[in-house]
Design a protein around this motif. Structure first.
Motif, PDB file in Angstrom:
ATOM      1  N   ASP A 474       0.920  -1.304  -0.106  1.00 23.66           N
ATOM      2  CA  ASP A 474       0.160   0.145   0.166  1.00 23.66           C
ATOM      3  C   ASP A 474       0.733   1.131  -0.023  1.00 23.66           C
ATOM      4  O   ASP A 474       0.502   2.152  -0.719  1.00 23.66           O
ATOM      5  N   GLU A 476       4.030   1.532  -1.152  1.00 23.24           N
ATOM      6  CA  GLU A 476       4.634   1.636  -2.438  1.00 23.24           C
ATOM      7  C   GLU A 476       3.630   2.062  -3.466  1.00 23.24           C
ATOM      8  O   GLU A 476       3.829   2.991  -4.580  1.00 23.24           O
ATOM      9  N   PHE A 477       2.462   1.594  -3.566  1.00 23.26           N
ATOM     10  CA  PHE A 477       1.377   1.931  -4.311  1.00 23.26           C
ATOM     11  C   PHE A 477       0.918   3.682  -4.230  1.00 23.26           C
ATOM     12  O   PHE A 477       1.046   4.298  -5.145  1.00 23.26           O
ATOM     13  N   ALA A 478       0.828   3.962  -2.837  1.00 21.73           N
ATOM     14  CA  ALA A 478       0.721   5.503  -2.684  1.00 21.73           C
ATOM     15  C   ALA A 478       1.715   6.232  -3.143  1.00 21.73           C
ATOM     16  O   ALA A 478       1.677   7.570  -3.939  1.00 21.73           O
ATOM     17  N   ALA A 480       4.115   5.619  -5.463  1.00 21.85           N
ATOM     18  CA  ALA A 480       3.906   5.556  -7.282  1.00 21.85           C
ATOM     19  C   ALA A 480       2.816   6.428  -7.561  1.00 21.85           C
ATOM     20  O   ALA A 480       3.185   7.158  -8.541  1.00 21.85           O
ATOM     21  N   GLN A 481       1.686   6.557  -6.908  1.00 23.77           N
ATOM     22  CA  GLN A 481       0.570   7.266  -7.236  1.00 23.77           C
ATOM     23  C   GLN A 481       1.109   8.964  -7.320  1.00 23.77           C
ATOM     24  O   GLN A 481       0.803   9.599  -8.072  1.00 23.77           O
ATOM     25  N   GLN A 482       1.850   9.144  -6.138  1.00 23.04           N
ATOM     26  CA  GLN A 482       2.103  10.584  -6.071  1.00 23.04           C
ATOM     27  C   GLN A 482       3.090  11.007  -6.762  1.00 23.04           C
ATOM     28  O   GLN A 482       3.139  11.920  -7.495  1.00 23.04           O
ATOM     29  N   GLN A 484       3.569   9.684 -10.214  1.00 23.54           N
ATOM     30  CA  GLN A 484       2.857   9.862 -11.081  1.00 23.54           C
ATOM     31  C   GLN A 484       1.979  10.999 -11.288  1.00 23.54           C
ATOM     32  O   GLN A 484       2.035  11.958 -12.220  1.00 23.54           O
ATOM     33  N   GLN A 485       1.382  11.441 -10.277  1.00 27.53           N
ATOM     34  CA  GLN A 485       0.904  12.793 -10.262  1.00 27.53           C
ATOM     35  C   GLN A 485       1.692  14.032 -10.462  1.00 27.53           C
ATOM     36  O   GLN A 485       1.375  15.032 -11.033  1.00 27.53           O
TER      37      GLN A 485
END
Length: 510
Positions: A474, A476-478, A480-482, A484-485
């Motif tokens: 979770d 690492e995914f968060a 990665a999302q940040q 990407q944004q």
């Protein structure tokens, strides 16, 4: 659990007392072995130099090997978990509401399963278990002794067992026959052999295992005297002695074999096969009858070369014919019918595994389903008396050797998956797939409430994969999302800057 059994008599005395009750079962096992694999259950007096009579038919031997192989494949599939660890109901209820806590615990339990399976595949226990399953098919009973060094097998003629009315084991006495040269030092000292005894002098060692109401107790005895230092105590469910039956008969201490149920057909097929073979040998013998008053001379026929001419008459010499063709056809037809029935019973007509390729999960599932249909309740008793005790004692000993974390008793219990579900976590995968398909049919509202991270982890566990290195956590995914944004925002700002610069360079027109 079984009632308390107090050893009022010694191990050897107990063995000889219970031996009379066991003898009919050993006699039936010997008879069944004669029609299948004679060396599988030899007599107590047989040695390695004993020559066994080969049966005239191979259906019995093929049936035992085939059925044992399919049972082994379904109960202990290669590289597949035949059990799972589950938390006790109370502990599971406490963590069920935690966000992702249950999934993390399941991942830890799956890691424990891998440790046990790795030990199982590398210990050589599979070989002994297969031998034991053949004993169950042919003799109906077998005794295993679990050690870290290996799994020891006792045939029915080397141990006795006593059970209560519910079938729970009260007493086990196993007999080992050693030579003087192979006796361990402590047993050699207790044997009190004469100095003139040769190294080949046999010595019987009796191991007495009994339930005292709280724990399993065991000791060894030689010559009617207990050997000091051989005493052991095992908690409930952790005894290394595992007596197994193929079938449960109420009021009997031992089980019955699968071969015994079809003994009549096997005996009939053996007798018919013997008669057919002997008649075929007689029929294949060529003997000529010569008319003593004929003109054809036998001497000239014997000396004649290929293609030469000899004076004579055909009716002077005729071959002997049995004229028993119709009788032999009746015997062959009866034998073929019996063989067809036995082939169905021993599952010789079913071939599911493709030659030259690996066994797939679907093939194992097919074998398990077919065994369930053919053998009925055999799975149930083998689960309770073989698979579950084996995995419990394996778990306990691996915890003792620090290969597994030492968990409190009752916190985690192994559960054996039997029948069609004997494919371990593959059954959970089917449920997960059905669950996801159902959510898709409910629309985006139901799909949006799915915890996709936990679903991915459970799918990986169902497939036996370690997804920790494959799927982002979770955090690492968060991150990665940040990232990407942020990259998207940076790209958008750069694009706007380029657009503004281009606009500034365009000359103003009136």
């Amino acid at each position: 659990m079984a009632a308390k059994a107090t050893p009022q008599e010694g191990a050897e005395t107990t063995y000889k007392r219970l031996e009379n009750d066991r003898n009919p079962y050993t006699k039936r096992a010997e008879d069944c072995a004669v029609l299948t694999i004679p060396s599988l259950f030899p007599k107590d007096s047989d040695t390695g130099s004993t020559n066994y009579t080969t049966p005239y038919q191979s259906v019995g031997a093929r049936g035992v090997n085939n059925l044992a192989s399919k049972l082994m494949l379904a109960m202990f599939p290669p590289n597949e978990a035949f059990f799972r660890y589950q938390m006790a109901q109370e502990q599971e209820a406490q963590v069920a509401s935690g966000d992702g806590a249950k999934t993390k615990i399941d991942e830890d339990l799956a890691a424990m399963e891998k440790v046990v399976l790795k030990f199982f595949e590398g210990s050589g226990h599979r070989v002994t278990l297969f031998e034991g399953i053949k004993q169950l098919v042919d003799a109906g009973n077998v005794l295993f002794y679990w050690t870290l060094e290996g799994l020891k097998l006792y045939r029915l003629n080397r141990y006795v067992v006593e059970r209560d009315g519910m079938g729970n084991v009260l007493t086990i006495v196993a007999r080992d026959r050693y030579s003087k040269a192979s006796l361990p030092p402590e047993l050699l000292k207790a044997s009190k052999l004469d100095d003139d005894a040769t190294s080949a002098t046999p010595v019987d060692v009796y191991t007495h295992v009994y339930w005292d109401g709280e724990n399993w107790q065991s000791y060894q005895e030689i010559g009617g005297e207990a050997v000091a230092g051989t005493e052991s105590t095992y908690p409930k469910g952790k005894s290394p002695w595992i007596p197994v039956r193929l079938s449960k008969i109420d009021g009997e201490h031992y089980g019955r074999s699968f071969v015994e149920e079809y003994y009549g057909d096997l005996l009939s097929l053996e007798n018919l096969s013997k008669s057919i073979v002997q008649m075929a040998m007689i029929a294949s013998k060529v003997v000529w009858l010569v008319n003593p008053n004929g003109i054809t001379q036998v001497r000239r026929l014997n000396k004649a070369t290929n293609g030469s001419y000899v004076a004579g008459r055909e009716e002077d010499i005729k071959p002997v014919q049995l004229q028993k063709f119709n009788d032999m056809q009746v015997a062959k037809g009866t034998a073929d019918g019996i063989e067809a029935r036995l082939s169905y019973a021993f599952m010789l007509n079913s071939a599911v595994q493709r030659s030259g390729e690996r066994v797939t999960a679907e093939e194992i599932r097919y074998v398990a389903r077919e065994l369930e249909d053919t053998l009925g309740g055999v799975y149930s008793i083998l689960t309770q008396e073989l698979q579950l005790p084996y995995i419990r004692v394996t778990t306990a000993n691996l915890m003792t050797s620090k290969a597994l974390p030492d968990l409190p008793d009752g916190l985690v219990e192994p559960t054996v998956i039997t029948g069609v579900d004997a494919l371990g976590r593959g059954y959970d995968l089917n449920k997960l797939v059905q669950f996801i398909q159902t959510l898709e049919s409910l629309g985006e509202v139901a799909w949006s409430r799915l915890k996709i991270g936990n679903v991915i982890s459970r799918i990986g566990m169902s497939l036996g994969l370690d997804v920790s290195e494959l799927v982002m956590s979770d955090e690492e995914f968060a991150a990665a999302q940040q990232a990407q944004q942020a990259a998207a925002a940076t790209g958008q700002a750069a694009e706007q800057a380029v657009t503004q610069a281009a606009q500034q360079q365009i000359p103003q027109t009136a």
